[in-house]
Write a protein that holds these residues in place. Structure first.
Motif, PDB file in Angstrom:
ATOM      1  N   ASN A 164       0.817  -1.214   0.000  1.00 44.98           N
ATOM      2  CA  ASN A 164       0.000   0.000   0.000  1.00 44.98           C
ATOM      3  C   ASN A 164       0.849   1.262   0.000  1.00 44.98           C
ATOM      4  O   ASN A 164       0.559   2.217  -0.728  1.00 44.98           O
ATOM      5  N   TYR A 165       1.894   1.288   0.804  1.00 45.82           N
ATOM      6  CA  TYR A 165       2.799   2.430   0.797  1.00 45.82           C
ATOM      7  C   TYR A 165       3.411   2.605  -0.598  1.00 45.82           C
ATOM      8  O   TYR A 165       3.497   3.720  -1.122  1.00 45.82           O
ATOM      9  N   GLY A 166       3.813   1.493  -1.194  1.00 49.71           N
ATOM     10  CA  GLY A 166       4.395   1.534  -2.531  1.00 49.71           C
ATOM     11  C   GLY A 166       3.418   2.044  -3.575  1.00 49.71           C
ATOM     12  O   GLY A 166       3.820   2.706  -4.541  1.00 49.71           O
ATOM     13  N   MET A 167       2.131   1.743  -3.410  1.00 48.92           N
ATOM     14  CA  MET A 167       1.128   2.272  -4.337  1.00 48.92           C
ATOM     15  C   MET A 167       1.159   3.795  -4.338  1.00 48.92           C
ATOM     16  O   MET A 167       1.221   4.437  -5.385  1.00 48.92           O
ATOM     17  N   GLY A 168       1.079   4.371  -3.130  1.00 43.67           N
ATOM     18  CA  GLY A 168       1.089   5.820  -3.022  1.00 43.67           C
ATOM     19  C   GLY A 168       2.390   6.423  -3.510  1.00 43.67           C
ATOM     20  O   GLY A 168       2.408   7.456  -4.191  1.00 43.67           O
ATOM     21  N   LEU A 169       3.500   5.774  -3.162  1.00 49.06           N
ATOM     22  CA  LEU A 169       4.820   6.258  -3.564  1.00 49.06           C
ATOM     23  C   LEU A 169       4.941   6.303  -5.083  1.00 49.06           C
ATOM     24  O   LEU A 169       5.367   7.312  -5.666  1.00 49.06           O
ATOM     25  N   ASN A 170       4.550   5.210  -5.747  1.00 47.92           N
ATOM     26  CA  ASN A 170       4.696   5.141  -7.192  1.00 47.92           C
ATOM     27  C   ASN A 170       3.698   6.049  -7.907  1.00 47.92           C
ATOM     28  O   ASN A 170       4.015   6.623  -8.960  1.00 47.92           O
ATOM     29  N   ALA A 171       2.500   6.203  -7.332  1.00 49.80           N
ATOM     30  CA  ALA A 171       1.540   7.152  -7.904  1.00 49.80           C
ATOM     31  C   ALA A 171       2.093   8.568  -7.809  1.00 49.80           C
ATOM     32  O   ALA A 171       2.003   9.353  -8.766  1.00 49.80           O
ATOM     33  N   GLY A 172       2.676   8.904  -6.667  1.00 46.87           N
ATOM     34  CA  GLY A 172       3.237  10.238  -6.475  1.00 46.87           C
ATOM     35  C   GLY A 172       4.389  10.530  -7.418  1.00 46.87           C
ATOM     36  O   GLY A 172       4.488  11.629  -7.974  1.00 46.87           O
ATOM     37  N   HIS A 173       5.251   9.536  -7.608  1.00 50.86           N
ATOM     38  CA  HIS A 173       6.387   9.757  -8.506  1.00 50.86           C
ATOM     39  C   HIS A 173       5.940   9.858  -9.964  1.00 50.86           C
ATOM     40  O   HIS A 173       6.505  10.637 -10.739  1.00 50.86           O
ATOM     41  N   PHE A 174       4.934   9.070 -10.347  1.00 51.50           N
ATOM     42  CA  PHE A 174       4.425   9.185 -11.718  1.00 51.50           C
ATOM     43  C   PHE A 174       3.857  10.576 -11.955  1.00 51.50           C
ATOM     44  O   PHE A 174       4.185  11.233 -12.950  1.00 51.50           O
ATOM     45  N   ILE A 175       3.022  11.038 -11.028  1.00 49.25           N
ATOM     46  CA  ILE A 175       2.450  12.378 -11.163  1.00 49.25           C
ATOM     47  C   ILE A 175       3.548  13.437 -11.132  1.00 49.25           C
ATOM     48  O   ILE A 175       3.539  14.396 -11.908  1.00 49.25           O
ATOM     49  N   GLY A 176       4.499  13.246 -10.222  1.00 44.46           N
ATOM     50  CA  GLY A 176       5.588  14.209 -10.113  1.00 44.46           C
ATOM     51  C   GLY A 176       6.368  14.360 -11.399  1.00 44.46           C
ATOM     52  O   GLY A 176       6.717  15.484 -11.808  1.00 44.46           O
ATOM     53  N   GLU A 177       6.627  13.253 -12.072  1.00 46.91           N
ATOM     54  CA  GLU A 177       7.378  13.308 -13.325  1.00 46.91           C
ATOM     55  C   GLU A 177       6.577  13.980 -14.434  1.00 46.91           C
ATOM     56  O   GLU A 177       7.141  14.637 -15.308  1.00 46.91           O
ATOM     57  N   GLN A 178       5.251  13.802 -14.395  1.00 47.66           N
ATOM     58  CA  GLN A 178       4.411  14.454 -15.407  1.00 47.66           C
ATOM     59  C   GLN A 178       4.351  15.963 -15.195  1.00 47.66           C
ATOM     60  O   GLN A 178       4.198  16.730 -16.161  1.00 47.66           O
TER      61      GLN A 178
END
Length: 353
Positions: A164-178
């Motif tokens: 679950n932590y990884g879900m949020g982390l990876n969602a945040g990094h994807f959005i951050g890169e966009q």
């Protein structure tokens, strides 16, 4: 959806496809669950008796999960049953499923009394059902604890689940890169049920990822209830409160159906949306690329199929191959891969309905 402990290329074969689509975490699982017993010595075989698709010792696996009243939970049950059907040597004893703790305890008791060889349990409430896991283990029935973790490690032989932590982390990094080149970018979050640890972990991972992008500010957050209706209601509130933002992180693809309804009704399209869990509907939208939906972060229900493989290996006293150790790891955390337009064709086969 369920809480998870903070962890004590396309495939060509059926087995590789199932494990490979869960990316690195599932690959770890496929690489090396081994049992406590070995049919041959390490010197003779180089491994502790590796399980494969060839029929072996017959194994009866008991499966107990919550009521399949959510797309992801329905996929869990489907994955477990389909995986068991692939093996001539596996007989699956599955319960009806219940969200009532007392009822699920009774169902597990029934499986124990039937003397199944191995028990796979996704508890409605891990803490509340810990005693059921302990009872099975004391009866000599190894337990594979699926996703929602029991309160004691003595209640299971192996835990396997999502991150679950990884879900949020990876969602945040994807959005951050966009959004990394956008000045004063704003994001909003449509979370799940706030009193669940999984929701808090997803939010924490998301917030931690955004710390790497000083140009991005999270300006609003609403908690929904993993349902279509709550997703629509809470998303409507977010849209009314925020006249403009650049990205939305939605914790759950089922509640995302309602969120998209609210977005369409409001006529908003100035932002990108990232979902969670990996439904087929969302993957198809990503592939079509004609809406705000640009990605989803997996919480793979294939973990249930992996749990069946693990239980079969346990029942046969075999390993799954690849690791030097003869023992099954205490926990296996699957990877939360980001599915976007670039890789959606790879992941569509495991999207759930």
């Amino acid at each position: 959806m369920s809480s998870t402990p903070r962890a004590p290329g396309g495939a060509t074969s059926r087995r590789n496809m199932l494990f490979g689509t869960a990316a690195a975490g599932a690959a770890l699982f496929a690489a090396g669950c081994t049992s406590n017993e070995s049919n041959e010595s390490a010197e003779e075989s180089g491994a502790a008796g590796v399980a494969d698709d060839k029929p072996g010792k017959k194994v009866t696996i008991g499966f107990a999960g919550p009521q399949a009243d959510h797309g992801w939970l329905n996929a869990i049950t489907t994955q477990a049953k389909k995986r068991a059907e692939k093996y001539e040597d596996v007989r699956l004893e599955a319960t009806e499923g219940s969200n009532d703790n007392a009822t699920q305890v009774g169902q597990i008791d029934t499986l124990i009394n039937k003397k199944v060889d191995v028990l796979v349990v996704l508890p409605a409430d891990g803490k509340a059902l810990t005693q059921a896991g302990l009872k099975a283990m004391r009866a000599g029935i190894p337990v594979v604890n699926l996703d929602r973790v029991f309160a004691s490690q003595k209640a299971y032989r192996c835990w396997i689940g999502g991150d679950n932590y990884g879900m949020g982390l990876n969602a945040g990094h994807f959005i951050g890169e966009q959004l990394k080149d956008r000045k004063k970018a704003k994001v909003v979050e449509l979370a799940g049920v706030d009193n669940l640890e999984l929701t808090r972990q997803r939010t924490k991972g998301f917030d931690d990822a955004l710390k790497s992008y000083p140009n991005i500010e999270k300006v609003a957050r609403q908690a929904a209830e993993f349902t279509v209706e709550s997703g629509q209601s809470k998303m409507s509130q977010l849209l009314r409160a925020q006249q403009r933002f650049d990205a939305l992180w939605n914790h759950d693809d089922d509640q995302g159906v309602g969120a998209l309804r609210a977005i369409e009704q409001a006529g908003r399209d100035e932002f990108l949306m990232v979902g969670g869990a990996g439904s087929k509907r969302v993957m198809q939208a990503i592939k079509k690329d004609d809406s705000v939906v640009k990605a989803t972060v997996l919480y793979p229900p294939t973990m249930a199929a992996s749990a069946i493989d693990l239980a079969r290996a346990l029942g046969q006293g075999k390993g799954i191959g690849g690791m030097a150790e003869f023992e099954i790891p205490a926990s296996l955390t699957l990877y939360s891969a980001v599915v976007s337009k670039e890789n959606v064709d790879q992941y569509l086969p495991i999207g759930f309905t």
